[in-house]
Design a protein around this motif. Structure first.
Motif, PDB file in Angstrom:
ATOM      1  N   ARG A 203       0.845  -1.193   0.000  1.00 34.86           N
ATOM      2  CA  ARG A 203       0.000   0.000   0.000  1.00 34.86           C
ATOM      3  C   ARG A 203       0.883   1.246   0.000  1.00 34.86           C
ATOM      4  N   ILE A 204       0.403   2.304  -0.643  1.00 31.16           N
ATOM      5  CA  ILE A 204       1.104   3.593  -0.589  1.00 31.16           C
ATOM      6  C   ILE A 204       0.252   4.577   0.191  1.00 31.16           C
ATOM      7  N   ASN A 205       0.820   5.147   1.204  1.00 30.18           N
ATOM      8  CA  ASN A 205       0.111   6.140   2.001  1.00 30.18           C
ATOM      9  C   ASN A 205       0.254   7.507   1.328  1.00 30.18           C
ATOM     10  N   VAL A 206       0.891   8.455   1.983  1.00 28.36           N
ATOM     11  CA  VAL A 206       1.033   9.795   1.418  1.00 28.36           C
ATOM     12  C   VAL A 206       2.045   9.790   0.268  1.00 28.36           C
ATOM     13  N   MET A 207       1.715  10.526  -0.779  1.00 26.11           N
ATOM     14  CA  MET A 207       2.654  10.769  -1.882  1.00 26.11           C
ATOM     15  C   MET A 207       2.812  12.281  -2.038  1.00 26.11           C
ATOM     16  N   GLY A 208       3.970  12.687  -2.498  1.00 29.55           N
ATOM     17  CA  GLY A 208       4.154  14.122  -2.606  1.00 29.55           C
ATOM     18  C   GLY A 208       5.275  14.532  -3.528  1.00 29.55           C
ATOM     19  N   TRP A 209       5.370  15.829  -3.720  1.00 26.98           N
ATOM     20  CA  TRP A 209       6.428  16.437  -4.528  1.00 26.98           C
ATOM     21  C   TRP A 209       7.160  17.470  -3.683  1.00 26.98           C
ATOM     22  N   TYR A 210       8.466  17.449  -3.772  1.00 31.66           N
ATOM     23  CA  TYR A 210       9.329  18.428  -3.134  1.00 31.66           C
ATOM     24  C   TYR A 210      10.232  19.017  -4.204  1.00 31.66           C
ATOM     25  N   ARG A 211      10.846  20.147  -3.904  1.00 36.91           N
ATOM     26  CA  ARG A 211      11.774  20.723  -4.863  1.00 36.91           C
ATOM     27  C   ARG A 211      12.956  21.348  -4.138  1.00 36.91           C
ATOM     28  N   GLN A 212      14.062  21.430  -4.878  1.00 40.61           N
ATOM     29  CA  GLN A 212      15.273  22.036  -4.333  1.00 40.61           C
ATOM     30  C   GLN A 212      15.926  22.895  -5.392  1.00 40.61           C
TER      31      GLN A 212
ATOM     32  N   ALA B 154       7.237   9.117  -1.487  1.00 37.28           N
ATOM     33  CA  ALA B 154       6.092   8.263  -1.174  1.00 37.28           C
ATOM     34  C   ALA B 154       6.364   7.491   0.116  1.00 37.28           C
ATOM     35  N   ASN B 155       5.324   7.366   0.901  1.00 33.79           N
ATOM     36  CA  ASN B 155       5.382   6.523   2.108  1.00 33.79           C
ATOM     37  C   ASN B 155       4.772   5.180   1.730  1.00 33.79           C
ATOM     38  N   VAL B 156       5.620   4.160   1.637  1.00 30.92           N
ATOM     39  CA  VAL B 156       5.214   2.876   1.078  1.00 30.92           C
ATOM     40  C   VAL B 156       5.222   1.790   2.140  1.00 30.92           C
ATOM     41  N   VAL B 157       4.148   1.052   2.186  1.00 31.72           N
ATOM     42  CA  VAL B 157       4.053  -0.129   3.050  1.00 31.72           C
ATOM     43  C   VAL B 157       4.307  -1.357   2.178  1.00 31.72           C
ATOM     44  N   VAL B 158       5.350  -2.124   2.508  1.00 28.42           N
ATOM     45  CA  VAL B 158       5.691  -3.281   1.674  1.00 28.42           C
ATOM     46  C   VAL B 158       5.075  -4.577   2.196  1.00 28.42           C
ATOM     47  N   ARG B 159       4.623  -4.531   3.463  1.00 31.46           N
ATOM     48  CA  ARG B 159       3.991  -5.698   4.057  1.00 31.46           C
ATOM     49  C   ARG B 159       2.990  -5.200   5.082  1.00 31.46           C
TER      50      ARG B 159
ATOM     51  N   LEU C 136       4.126  -4.279   8.590  1.00 32.33           N
ATOM     52  CA  LEU C 136       5.227  -3.333   8.746  1.00 32.33           C
ATOM     53  C   LEU C 136       4.740  -1.901   8.599  1.00 32.33           C
ATOM     54  N   PRO C 137       5.424  -0.941   9.239  1.00 27.09           N
ATOM     55  CA  PRO C 137       5.077   0.467   9.034  1.00 27.09           C
ATOM     56  C   PRO C 137       5.573   0.946   7.672  1.00 27.09           C
ATOM     57  N   GLY C 138       5.095   2.105   7.264  1.00 29.02           N
ATOM     58  CA  GLY C 138       5.517   2.661   5.983  1.00 29.02           C
ATOM     59  C   GLY C 138       6.944   3.176   6.036  1.00 29.02           C
ATOM     60  N   THR C 139       7.581   3.186   4.883  1.00 33.19           N
ATOM     61  CA  THR C 139       8.948   3.683   4.719  1.00 33.19           C
ATOM     62  C   THR C 139       8.953   4.762   3.657  1.00 33.19           C
ATOM     63  N   GLN C 140       9.750   5.815   3.891  1.00 34.81           N
ATOM     64  CA  GLN C 140       9.837   6.904   2.926  1.00 34.81           C
ATOM     65  C   GLN C 140      10.785   6.537   1.782  1.00 34.81           C
ATOM     66  N   TYR C 141      10.342   6.764   0.567  1.00 37.08           N
ATOM     67  CA  TYR C 141      11.177   6.568  -0.611  1.00 37.08           C
ATOM     68  C   TYR C 141      11.199   7.856  -1.422  1.00 37.08           C
ATOM     69  N   TRP C 142      12.335   8.068  -2.116  1.00 35.29           N
ATOM     70  CA  TRP C 142      12.516   9.254  -2.939  1.00 35.29           C
ATOM     71  C   TRP C 142      12.860   8.852  -4.371  1.00 35.29           C
ATOM     72  N   GLY C 143      12.399   9.663  -5.305  1.00 37.99           N
ATOM     73  CA  GLY C 143      12.821   9.510  -6.676  1.00 37.99           C
ATOM     74  C   GLY C 143      14.166  10.179  -6.897  1.00 37.99           C
ATOM     75  N   GLN C 144      14.669  10.063  -8.116  1.00 36.14           N
ATOM     76  CA  GLN C 144      15.999  10.585  -8.425  1.00 36.14           C
ATOM     77  C   GLN C 144      15.982  12.072  -8.741  1.00 36.14           C
ATOM     78  N   GLY C 145      14.816  12.617  -8.958  1.00 36.67           N
ATOM     79  CA  GLY C 145      14.683  14.042  -9.246  1.00 36.67           C
ATOM     80  C   GLY C 145      14.591  14.322 -10.737  1.00 36.67           C
ATOM     81  N   THR C 146      13.843  15.356 -11.071  1.00 30.07           N
ATOM     82  CA  THR C 146      13.731  15.802 -12.455  1.00 30.07           C
ATOM     83  C   THR C 146      13.841  17.324 -12.492  1.00 30.07           C
TER      84      THR C 146
END
Length: 121
Positions: free
Chosen positions: A30-39, A97-102, A105-115
């Motif tokens: 399951r995926i909980n919160v998803m979002g976009w950040y910028r730098q 994205a906050n992703v639940v893999v099982r 288990l609690p969710g884990t934060q994952y990041w993309g590589q950036g665009t």
């Protein structure tokens, strides 16, 4: 393992539009919160927009009324429609994205590589 892959960045003139996409793949329960950040260069990473597992959203004041975040849960994908772009929107945009893999288990934060998004005439 979970991967987030972004697409849709590029160079656009002020006032123009871009649509970013971020697809999550891998071992996903399951995926909980998803979002976009910028730098931007020389600045800290900042929140742009987030969306919960339903339809609740939250935006940075600087993008309210111009950007729209949405998600397709069937595709594990989050989108960012960016309109009326300004030079100050120039930055590397990262998907999160906050992703639940099982279920146990609690969710884990994952990041993309950036665009890269560049707004310039």
């Amino acid at each position: 393992q979970v991967q987030l892959v972004e697409s849709g960045g590029g160079l656009v003139q002020p006032g123009g539009s871009l649509r970013l996409s971020c697809a999550a793949s891998g071992s996903i329960f399951r995926i909980n919160v998803m979002g976009w950040y910028r730098q931007a260069p020389g600045k800290q990473r900042e929140l742009v927009a987030v969306i919960g597992s339903g339809t609740n959203t939250n935006y940075a004041d600087s993008v309210k009324g111009r950007f729209t975040i949405s998600r397709d849960n069937a595709k594990n994908t989050v989108y960012l429609q960016m309109n009326s772009l300004k030079p100050e929107d120039t930055a590397v945009y990262y998907c999160n994205a906050n992703v639940v893999v099982r279920a146990t288990l609690p969710g884990t934060q994952y990041w993309g590589q950036g665009t890269q998004v560049t707004v310039s005439s």
